[in-house]
Structure formats: structure tokens, C-alpha cells
Scaffold this motif. Sequence first.
Motif, PDB file in Angstrom:
ATOM      1  N   LEU A 117       0.750  -1.199  -0.049  1.00 20.70           N
ATOM      2  CA  LEU A 117       0.047   0.024  -0.107  1.00 20.70           C
ATOM      3  C   LEU A 117       0.936   1.223   0.135  1.00 20.70           C
ATOM      4  CD1 LEU A 117      -2.757   0.907  -0.108  1.00 20.70           C
ATOM      5  CD2 LEU A 117      -3.122   0.923   2.562  1.00 20.70           C
ATOM      6  N   PRO A 118       1.862   1.371   0.750  1.00 16.86           N
ATOM      7  CA  PRO A 118       2.608   2.624   0.807  1.00 16.86           C
ATOM      8  C   PRO A 118       3.274   2.708  -0.469  1.00 16.86           C
ATOM      9  CG  PRO A 118       3.276   1.567   2.711  1.00 16.86           C
ATOM     10  CD  PRO A 118       2.412   0.540   1.789  1.00 16.86           C
ATOM     11  N   MET A 119       3.977   1.873  -1.350  1.00 17.71           N
ATOM     12  CA  MET A 119       4.544   1.906  -2.729  1.00 17.71           C
ATOM     13  C   MET A 119       3.191   2.445  -3.511  1.00 17.71           C
ATOM     14  SD  MET A 119       5.244  -1.234  -5.078  1.00 17.71           S
ATOM     15  CE  MET A 119       6.946  -1.862  -4.602  1.00 17.71           C
ATOM     16  N   MET A 120       1.954   1.873  -3.587  1.00 13.55           N
ATOM     17  CA  MET A 120       0.934   2.224  -4.555  1.00 13.55           C
ATOM     18  C   MET A 120       0.405   3.699  -4.124  1.00 13.55           C
ATOM     19  SD  MET A 120       0.672  -0.233  -6.525  1.00 13.55           S
ATOM     20  CE  MET A 120      -0.575   0.834  -7.599  1.00 13.55           C
ATOM     21  N   LEU A 121       0.452   4.046  -2.995  1.00 14.55           N
ATOM     22  CA  LEU A 121       0.102   5.579  -2.601  1.00 14.55           C
ATOM     23  C   LEU A 121       0.925   6.493  -3.401  1.00 14.55           C
ATOM     24  CD1 LEU A 121      -0.952   5.193   1.082  1.00 14.55           C
ATOM     25  CD2 LEU A 121      -2.500   5.987  -1.156  1.00 14.55           C
ATOM     26  N   GLU A 122       2.272   6.144  -3.195  1.00  8.98           N
ATOM     27  CA  GLU A 122       3.366   6.928  -3.618  1.00  8.98           C
ATOM     28  C   GLU A 122       3.195   7.098  -5.112  1.00  8.98           C
ATOM     29  OE1 GLU A 122       6.488   9.762  -3.421  1.00  8.98           O
ATOM     30  OE2 GLU A 122       5.182   8.973  -1.758  1.00  8.98           O
ATOM     31  N   LEU A 123       3.013   5.791  -5.638  1.00 11.82           N
ATOM     32  CA  LEU A 123       3.218   5.900  -6.939  1.00 11.82           C
ATOM     33  C   LEU A 123       1.835   6.562  -7.727  1.00 11.82           C
ATOM     34  CD1 LEU A 123       4.519   4.699  -9.616  1.00 11.82           C
ATOM     35  CD2 LEU A 123       3.207   2.464  -9.283  1.00 11.82           C
ATOM     36  N   CYS A 124       0.796   6.570  -7.161  1.00  5.20           N
ATOM     37  CA  CYS A 124      -0.428   7.271  -7.699  1.00  5.20           C
ATOM     38  C   CYS A 124      -0.180   8.759  -7.497  1.00  5.20           C
ATOM     39  CB  CYS A 124      -1.492   6.655  -7.077  1.00  5.20           C
ATOM     40  SG  CYS A 124      -2.143   5.220  -7.323  1.00  5.20           S
ATOM     41  N   LEU A 125       0.288   9.218  -6.415  1.00  2.00           N
ATOM     42  CA  LEU A 125       0.510  10.538  -6.255  1.00  2.00           C
ATOM     43  C   LEU A 125       1.694  11.065  -7.156  1.00  2.00           C
ATOM     44  CD1 LEU A 125       0.102  10.811  -2.325  1.00  2.00           C
ATOM     45  CD2 LEU A 125      -1.388  11.440  -4.105  1.00  2.00           C
ATOM     46  N   SER A 129       2.077  14.081 -10.605  1.00  2.00           N
ATOM     47  CA  SER A 129       2.930  15.308 -10.871  1.00  2.00           C
ATOM     48  C   SER A 129       3.855  14.972 -11.563  1.00  2.00           C
ATOM     49  CB  SER A 129       3.636  15.351  -9.440  1.00  2.00           C
ATOM     50  OG  SER A 129       4.302  14.633  -8.937  1.00  2.00           O
ATOM     51  N   CYS A 130       4.343  13.873 -12.081  1.00  2.00           N
ATOM     52  CA  CYS A 130       5.544  13.531 -12.953  1.00  2.00           C
ATOM     53  C   CYS A 130       5.370  12.227 -13.823  1.00  2.00           C
ATOM     54  CB  CYS A 130       6.783  13.310 -12.188  1.00  2.00           C
ATOM     55  SG  CYS A 130       8.576  13.130 -13.261  1.00  2.00           S
ATOM     56  N   PRO A 131       4.252  12.273 -14.518  1.00  2.00           N
ATOM     57  CA  PRO A 131       3.816  10.937 -15.183  1.00  2.00           C
ATOM     58  C   PRO A 131       4.699  10.468 -16.541  1.00  2.00           C
ATOM     59  CG  PRO A 131       2.535  12.772 -16.025  1.00  2.00           C
ATOM     60  CD  PRO A 131       3.201  13.222 -14.913  1.00  2.00           C
ATOM     61  N   HIS A 132       5.562  11.298 -17.100  1.00  2.00           N
ATOM     62  CA  HIS A 132       6.293  11.062 -18.361  1.00  2.00           C
ATOM     63  C   HIS A 132       7.644  10.356 -17.914  1.00  2.00           C
ATOM     64  CE1 HIS A 132       7.553  15.048 -16.815  1.00  2.00           C
ATOM     65  NE2 HIS A 132       8.636  14.606 -17.352  1.00  2.00           N
ATOM     66  N   ASP A 133       8.043  10.196 -16.834  1.00  2.00           N
ATOM     67  CA  ASP A 133       9.092   9.590 -16.446  1.00  2.00           C
ATOM     68  C   ASP A 133       9.044   8.436 -15.808  1.00  2.00           C
ATOM     69  OD1 ASP A 133      11.708   9.136 -15.603  1.00  2.00           O
ATOM     70  OD2 ASP A 133      12.360  11.071 -14.931  1.00  2.00           O
ATOM     71  N   LEU A 134       9.014   7.204 -16.479  1.00  2.00           N
ATOM     72  CA  LEU A 134       8.689   6.142 -15.925  1.00  2.00           C
ATOM     73  C   LEU A 134       9.733   5.575 -15.161  1.00  2.00           C
ATOM     74  CD1 LEU A 134       7.279   3.919 -19.089  1.00  2.00           C
ATOM     75  CD2 LEU A 134       6.142   4.989 -17.064  1.00  2.00           C
ATOM     76  N   ASP A 135      11.074   6.030 -15.431  1.00  2.00           N
ATOM     77  CA  ASP A 135      12.410   5.526 -14.355  1.00  2.00           C
ATOM     78  C   ASP A 135      11.900   6.251 -13.126  1.00  2.00           C
ATOM     79  OD1 ASP A 135      13.345   3.812 -16.483  1.00  2.00           O
ATOM     80  OD2 ASP A 135      14.498   5.804 -17.121  1.00  2.00           O
ATOM     81  N   PHE A 136      11.652   7.586 -13.220  1.00  2.00           N
ATOM     82  CA  PHE A 136      11.423   8.319 -11.860  1.00  2.00           C
ATOM     83  C   PHE A 136      10.232   7.742 -10.993  1.00  2.00           C
ATOM     84  CE2 PHE A 136       8.690  11.516  -9.476  1.00  2.00           C
ATOM     85  CZ  PHE A 136       9.409  11.941  -8.550  1.00  2.00           C
ATOM     86  N   LEU A 137       8.971   7.307 -11.835  1.00  2.00           N
ATOM     87  CA  LEU A 137       7.897   6.799 -11.069  1.00  2.00           C
ATOM     88  C   LEU A 137       8.362   5.237 -10.491  1.00  2.00           C
ATOM     89  CD1 LEU A 137       5.326   7.594 -13.648  1.00  2.00           C
ATOM     90  CD2 LEU A 137       5.497   8.462 -11.279  1.00  2.00           C
ATOM     91  N   ALA A 138       9.222   4.470 -11.249  1.00  2.00           N
ATOM     92  CA  ALA A 138       9.594   3.088 -10.730  1.00  2.00           C
ATOM     93  C   ALA A 138      10.237   3.291  -9.717  1.00  2.00           C
ATOM     94  CB  ALA A 138      10.383   2.310 -12.072  1.00  2.00           C
ATOM     95  N   GLU A 139      11.187   4.103  -9.554  1.00  2.00           N
ATOM     96  CA  GLU A 139      12.201   4.533  -8.543  1.00  2.00           C
ATOM     97  C   GLU A 139      11.554   4.801  -7.184  1.00  2.00           C
ATOM     98  OE1 GLU A 139      15.272   3.831  -6.130  1.00  2.00           O
ATOM     99  OE2 GLU A 139      15.198   3.409  -8.166  1.00  2.00           O
ATOM    100  N   LYS A 140      10.570   5.798  -7.515  1.00  2.00           N
ATOM    101  CA  LYS A 140       9.636   6.239  -6.294  1.00  2.00           C
ATOM    102  C   LYS A 140       8.606   4.950  -5.466  1.00  2.00           C
ATOM    103  CE  LYS A 140       9.008  10.589  -5.622  1.00  2.00           C
ATOM    104  NZ  LYS A 140       9.374  11.243  -4.166  1.00  2.00           N
ATOM    105  N   ALA A 141       8.382   4.030  -6.600  1.00  2.00           N
ATOM    106  CA  ALA A 141       7.602   2.909  -6.157  1.00  2.00           C
ATOM    107  C   ALA A 141       8.421   1.926  -5.293  1.00  2.00           C
ATOM    108  CB  ALA A 141       6.974   2.204  -7.227  1.00  2.00           C
ATOM    109  N   LEU A 142       9.584   1.620  -5.943  1.00  2.00           N
ATOM    110  CA  LEU A 142      10.661   0.952  -5.135  1.00  2.00           C
ATOM    111  C   LEU A 142      11.008   1.643  -3.705  1.00  2.00           C
ATOM    112  CD1 LEU A 142      12.543  -0.337  -8.130  1.00  2.00           C
ATOM    113  CD2 LEU A 142      11.154  -1.669  -6.859  1.00  2.00           C
ATOM    114  N   THR A 143      11.403   2.710  -3.691  1.00  2.00           N
ATOM    115  CA  THR A 143      11.918   3.348  -2.641  1.00  2.00           C
ATOM    116  C   THR A 143      10.749   3.360  -1.652  1.00  2.00           C
ATOM    117  OG1 THR A 143      13.401   4.833  -3.755  1.00  2.00           O
ATOM    118  CG2 THR A 143      12.718   5.671  -1.711  1.00  2.00           C
ATOM    119  N   MET A 144       9.664   3.717  -1.766  1.00  2.00           N
ATOM    120  CA  MET A 144       8.563   3.677  -1.030  1.00  2.00           C
ATOM    121  C   MET A 144       7.903   2.315  -0.499  1.00  2.00           C
ATOM    122  SD  MET A 144       7.021   5.344   1.482  1.00  2.00           S
ATOM    123  CE  MET A 144       7.040   7.169   1.089  1.00  2.00           C
TER     124      MET A 144
END
Length: 166
Positions: A117-125, A129-144
Motif C-alpha cells: 500500500l505505501p508503494m501504491m500510494l506514492e506511485l499514484c501521487l 505530478s511527473c507522469p512522463h518519467d517511468l524511471d522516476f516513477l518506478a524508483e519512487k515505487a521501489l523506494t516507498m
Amino acid sequence: MKNTRLKEKVDTDRKNWKRMANLLVVSHGSFAQGLCQSIGMIIGKDDHLFHCSLNEETGSEDFKDHFKALIKQLSLSSEKLIVICDLYFGCPNIAAVECLKGLLNDADYRVVTGANLPMMLELCLANRSCPHDLDFLAEKALTMGREGVKDFPIRQAESAAVDEAL
């Protein structure tokens, strides 16, 4: 004049909406559906969040067929996709990777495992704000996903509650 501004805002919102990556949670059983429902309860409905589940009744071939149909439908609404799997090298993860190879360009999707759930919340938010950068989104998901797993100090919390009660 007022209608022109409203139309411009709607057109801008549509462009931003189309830019957002689609997020597809895949899992064994109803875990993916439950995550999506929980996200809706916490941050509201997300029109770019979807789920696909492998069930005991259907089996892996039905899962693949449903997954492929969903990917084809989702590719009409967005150019980018992140697939979030419940378990690394689980059947849904393996099937998703196999299906994606023939359906999308490698640059247009990422696959992340270990859904929580923390991963999914971070990823959705972050997707808002930054939908075009898949690497950034994937890293955010993994970190959270990692940071969201904690050892809650029960003894300290119990002691604090007892101290407050006295």
C-alpha cells in the motif's frame, strides 16, 4: 470569453490526463483489487489505476488473455504503463512480462514487484505530478515500497499509552 477559458482548461486537463501513465496492479487472488480499493479510500478514485488477478478458478491462460486485452485497451488512453506485481517471479509477474514483450515498446513500460500500500500510494501521487518519467516513477515505487515496511515498537507504544493513562 468565459466559455473560451473553460474550454482551454478542459483541453489542458485532457492533455494532462492523457499524459499520465497507466498503473496496472497484478496479483494472485484478490490482492490487486484490494490495493486499488484501498487507494480509492485514501486518495480518491484514480482513473489511471487498474487491476488484473490470477484466480484459482481461471488459471494462467485466462489471466494472460485478460491481461493482453486490458493492455490493448489501456494503450489507447496512455502511452506509458507501469505494471506492479505482488510477487517477484510469481505467475502473474512472469505472465505479465511475457505478454508485454510482444505488445509494447520497452521504453513505454516498467514492471515493479513487491506491491504494497505505501508503494501504491506514492506511485499514484507521483504519477499525477511527473507522469512522463517511468524511471522516476518506478524508483519512487521501489523506494516507498521498502521504506513503508517498518517494525512498529509495540512495547514503546504500550508504555506511552500506560503513562498517558496514569
